[in-house]
Design a protein around this motif. Sequence first.
Motif, PDB file in Angstrom:
ATOM      1  N   LYS A   1       0.813  -1.217   0.000  1.00  0.00           N
ATOM      2  CA  LYS A   1       0.000   0.000   0.000  1.00  0.00           C
ATOM      3  C   LYS A   1       0.849   1.271   0.000  1.00  0.00           C
ATOM      4  N   THR A   2       2.027   1.216   0.591  1.00  0.00           N
ATOM      5  CA  THR A   2       2.816   2.421   0.853  1.00  0.00           C
ATOM      6  C   THR A   2       3.688   2.772  -0.346  1.00  0.00           C
ATOM      7  N   ASN A   3       3.742   4.057  -0.667  1.00  0.00           N
ATOM      8  CA  ASN A   3       4.539   4.568  -1.777  1.00  0.00           C
ATOM      9  C   ASN A   3       5.769   5.296  -1.237  1.00  0.00           C
ATOM     10  N   ILE A   4       6.935   5.007  -1.809  1.00  0.00           N
ATOM     11  CA  ILE A   4       8.164   5.730  -1.502  1.00  0.00           C
ATOM     12  C   ILE A   4       8.458   6.674  -2.654  1.00  0.00           C
ATOM     13  N   LEU A   5       8.568   7.973  -2.363  1.00  0.00           N
ATOM     14  CA  LEU A   5       8.944   8.949  -3.386  1.00  0.00           C
ATOM     15  C   LEU A   5      10.463   8.944  -3.548  1.00  0.00           C
ATOM     16  N   ILE A   6      10.915   9.063  -4.796  1.00  0.00           N
ATOM     17  CA  ILE A   6      12.337   8.981  -5.124  1.00  0.00           C
ATOM     18  C   ILE A   6      12.766  10.258  -5.832  1.00  0.00           C
ATOM     19  N   ASN A   7      13.927  10.798  -5.433  1.00  0.00           N
ATOM     20  CA  ASN A   7      14.521  11.914  -6.169  1.00  0.00           C
ATOM     21  C   ASN A   7      15.991  11.618  -6.402  1.00  0.00           C
ATOM     22  N   PRO A   8      16.456  11.651  -7.674  1.00  0.00           N
ATOM     23  CA  PRO A   8      17.839  11.269  -7.991  1.00  0.00           C
ATOM     24  C   PRO A   8      18.844  12.401  -7.872  1.00  0.00           C
ATOM     25  N   GLY A   9      18.392  13.621  -7.575  1.00  0.00           N
ATOM     26  CA  GLY A   9      19.347  14.710  -7.398  1.00  0.00           C
ATOM     27  C   GLY A   9      19.316  15.717  -8.514  1.00  0.00           C
ATOM     28  N   GLY A  10      20.414  16.428  -8.656  1.00  0.00           N
ATOM     29  CA  GLY A  10      20.520  17.455  -9.678  1.00  0.00           C
ATOM     30  C   GLY A  10      21.071  18.746  -9.109  1.00  0.00           C
ATOM     31  N   PRO A  11      20.282  19.835  -9.083  1.00  0.00           N
ATOM     32  CA  PRO A  11      18.906  19.930  -9.564  1.00  0.00           C
ATOM     33  C   PRO A  11      18.828  19.646 -11.068  1.00  0.00           C
ATOM     34  N   GLY A  12      17.793  18.955 -11.445  1.00  0.00           N
ATOM     35  CA  GLY A  12      17.576  18.625 -12.838  1.00  0.00           C
ATOM     36  C   GLY A  12      17.383  17.147 -13.075  1.00  0.00           C
ATOM     37  N   GLY A  13      17.540  16.324 -12.031  1.00  0.00           N
ATOM     38  CA  GLY A  13      17.361  14.891 -12.193  1.00  0.00           C
ATOM     39  C   GLY A  13      15.899  14.512 -12.314  1.00  0.00           C
ATOM     40  N   SER A  14      15.640  13.538 -13.150  1.00  0.00           N
ATOM     41  CA  SER A  14      14.273  13.087 -13.405  1.00  0.00           C
ATOM     42  C   SER A  14      13.960  11.844 -12.579  1.00  0.00           C
ATOM     43  N   GLY A  15      13.007  11.965 -11.686  1.00  0.00           N
ATOM     44  CA  GLY A  15      12.592  10.796 -10.914  1.00  0.00           C
ATOM     45  C   GLY A  15      11.898   9.754 -11.751  1.00  0.00           C
ATOM     46  N   THR A  16      11.167  10.181 -12.802  1.00  0.00           N
ATOM     47  CA  THR A  16      10.504   9.207 -13.660  1.00  0.00           C
ATOM     48  C   THR A  16      11.545   8.380 -14.420  1.00  0.00           C
ATOM     49  N   GLN A  17      12.611   9.030 -14.893  1.00  0.00           N
ATOM     50  CA  GLN A  17      13.662   8.282 -15.571  1.00  0.00           C
ATOM     51  C   GLN A  17      14.345   7.301 -14.628  1.00  0.00           C
ATOM     52  N   LEU A  18      14.631   7.746 -13.396  1.00  0.00           N
ATOM     53  CA  LEU A  18      15.313   6.862 -12.456  1.00  0.00           C
ATOM     54  C   LEU A  18      14.467   5.635 -12.150  1.00  0.00           C
ATOM     55  N   VAL A  19      13.173   5.830 -11.909  1.00  0.00           N
ATOM     56  CA  VAL A  19      12.319   4.685 -11.594  1.00  0.00           C
ATOM     57  C   VAL A  19      12.230   3.736 -12.781  1.00  0.00           C
ATOM     58  N   TYR A  20      12.188   4.293 -14.000  1.00  0.00           N
ATOM     59  CA  TYR A  20      12.161   3.412 -15.163  1.00  0.00           C
ATOM     60  C   TYR A  20      13.477   2.669 -15.329  1.00  0.00           C
ATOM     61  N   ARG A  21      14.576   3.395 -15.219  1.00  0.00           N
ATOM     62  CA  ARG A  21      15.880   2.798 -15.499  1.00  0.00           C
ATOM     63  C   ARG A  21      16.368   1.886 -14.391  1.00  0.00           C
ATOM     64  N   ARG A  22      16.189   2.304 -13.142  1.00  0.00           N
ATOM     65  CA  ARG A  22      16.767   1.560 -12.036  1.00  0.00           C
ATOM     66  C   ARG A  22      15.781   1.292 -10.904  1.00  0.00           C
ATOM     67  N   GLY A  23      14.489   1.436 -11.181  1.00  0.00           N
ATOM     68  CA  GLY A  23      13.502   1.156 -10.148  1.00  0.00           C
ATOM     69  C   GLY A  23      13.509  -0.287  -9.690  1.00  0.00           C
ATOM     70  N   SER A  24      13.751  -1.205 -10.603  1.00  0.00           N
ATOM     71  CA  SER A  24      13.770  -2.622 -10.237  1.00  0.00           C
ATOM     72  C   SER A  24      14.873  -2.910  -9.223  1.00  0.00           C
ATOM     73  N   GLN A  25      16.048  -2.290  -9.428  1.00  0.00           N
ATOM     74  CA  GLN A  25      17.151  -2.501  -8.496  1.00  0.00           C
ATOM     75  C   GLN A  25      16.868  -1.842  -7.142  1.00  0.00           C
ATOM     76  N   LEU A  26      16.314  -0.631  -7.165  1.00  0.00           N
ATOM     77  CA  LEU A  26      15.972   0.021  -5.907  1.00  0.00           C
ATOM     78  C   LEU A  26      14.896  -0.764  -5.161  1.00  0.00           C
ATOM     79  N   SER A  27      13.948  -1.329  -5.900  1.00  0.00           N
ATOM     80  CA  SER A  27      12.906  -2.138  -5.276  1.00  0.00           C
ATOM     81  C   SER A  27      13.492  -3.382  -4.610  1.00  0.00           C
ATOM     82  N   ALA A  28      14.521  -3.952  -5.223  1.00  0.00           N
ATOM     83  CA  ALA A  28      15.172  -5.118  -4.622  1.00  0.00           C
ATOM     84  C   ALA A  28      15.783  -4.769  -3.269  1.00  0.00           C
TER      85      ALA A  28
END
Length: 589
Positions: free
Chosen positions: A122-149
């Motif tokens: 049920k719980t959502n973790i918000l992710i921010n990859p940094g920057g300023p200028g980093g895209s959280g949507t890109q990070l979740v797509y590219r490396r979300g599986s690894q972060l989820s592990a």
Amino acid sequence: MGLEKGLPSRQEQRAYRPTARAFLIVFSFLCSYFVVNHLVLNHLHRGAPKHHVCHESPRPPIRRYQGEKIEWVACGNVEDHELECSNITVPMDHFNASNNAPDNKSFTIPLLRLRSTNATAKTNILINPGGPGGSGTQLVYRRGSQLSAIVGDTFHLVGFDPRGINQSRPLAACYPTEEARRAMSTVRNKKIAEDSGELWAWTTNLVRGCADTMSLHGAYINTPQTAADMNSILDALGQDDMYYWGFSYGTILGQTYATLFPDRAKRVIIDGVGNQFDWYEERFDREMMMDTDAVLKGFVEECIKAGKEDCPLADMAETKEDLFVDLVGKINRLQYDPIGVYVNSSMHGVLDFWTVWYNGVFPSLYKPATWRDLARNLDLLLRGNATEAFLAYGLERAWEDTSDEALEFVANNDGVSGPNNWGFDRFDLVHELVGFFNKSLFDEELFEFYFSKAAWAIPRTHKYKPKRGVKTAHPLLLLSTTYDPVCPLVSALGANNAFEGSRLVEVKGYGHCSLAVPSMCIARHVRDFLLEGKLPENNVQCEADGKPYFAKPEESLALLEAQELNNEERRIRLAQLDLARDSWLGPWR
């Protein structure tokens, strides 16, 4: 700290499991959703999308979940995880609604959720990859599986593009079109004294273009507003408590959120911690590159330990001290004697000091898992074969995306900027910078940034001030390496003192953020914190696992096979090895 505006190098792109075509497919769904809701088209005049063009297409089926106030569409899969796309609209100014009048000025914030494989999550973790200028949507797509592990299957991961960034609209821009950017964005900025006249004049025009292009929206692209946007995301998700993992600049955002909204800061992790007091209140970030040279010395020391078979540079000198001096000296000569490299009639150019130092050496300090490649390229270069270094560092700044000016807007709107706060002419500014840049071999990377900060033409609109003694709903978890090239350990200790009850977990090693080196100890602390709110009684250190420096990829896998790990531990370790090599955290630009 890392300005993660980055795409991977060509070599690293080949190693990704998700293909570029798959990335476009995922975000074409997101675009379609935006178009149908008429949220992107209202702002397209402010800048084209960052990585693709959106075309209107049939609307995918809508998903709704009990307790949420948001609609999602399925937009693909990453490994065994489903992806869902959505967006929210947030007011331009959260803190004074009258500034949004007369036409309800707003920003559109895209969301990409990687769903847990656990149907009861049920719980959502918000992710921010940094920057300023980093895209959280890109990070979740590219490396979300690894972060989820690493975090476990109890949680969904939600990446968002902060206001003004990537697919958010309006996009932070100092040029009205991509054609204008290509025509006007080039300036000589390598030598601080010799190039300062041109850069000074060019920057004066740049900051006027930033103000004119963005109009009223430009002044509200800042970190306190983004922190308030995170509450809007939580509200849309029907979630009261903030679960958050922020990296690099994402730690400035995390600290800002925890200070502004302490009652909702239930599980906040800041990883690779920046000094928010310097960020908001000082002209210069004097801590930022405090340990950068120490990481370079670590590269040299580990090279000598590895020996010339694994690090061919070790053949240049007997001691780490001699190798350091020899290596820096030889690269420095490229300032005066650049090398012409000819591959073929369509691929040739010049390899100079700035290309090698800031496109090759500096980004590699972030990721010790790439040190083997760096050592090989530098060894060939210093022996007279510059082709590999040119192919790796000279053809493109693969991690730098120049389709927006998110860095300028966020950093300058947040901090002490503009002529009223600096009051320097060009000569005084150069004098100040020369003194400041003597602290590190890499400080001149910030040359152009400080010119824009001094000349910034948009007035500061936020009233945020960092505080000490902040008591949050639950104490923060702070993560750091011992030697981080842009977010030193001392900054993490400063944040530790600012937030009551917070604890610092330090992985003993080099690199930017805790994920720079694999450590099962770090993963356990992250899981314990997210699942149970468990923190160590005191600040603790973790050992790095395996052979984090100068290992062949097959050696890392062999070491993994030799260990007695259960399936879950093995999954975590493989994820950490992937993340340690990836360029998802790019260098300061």
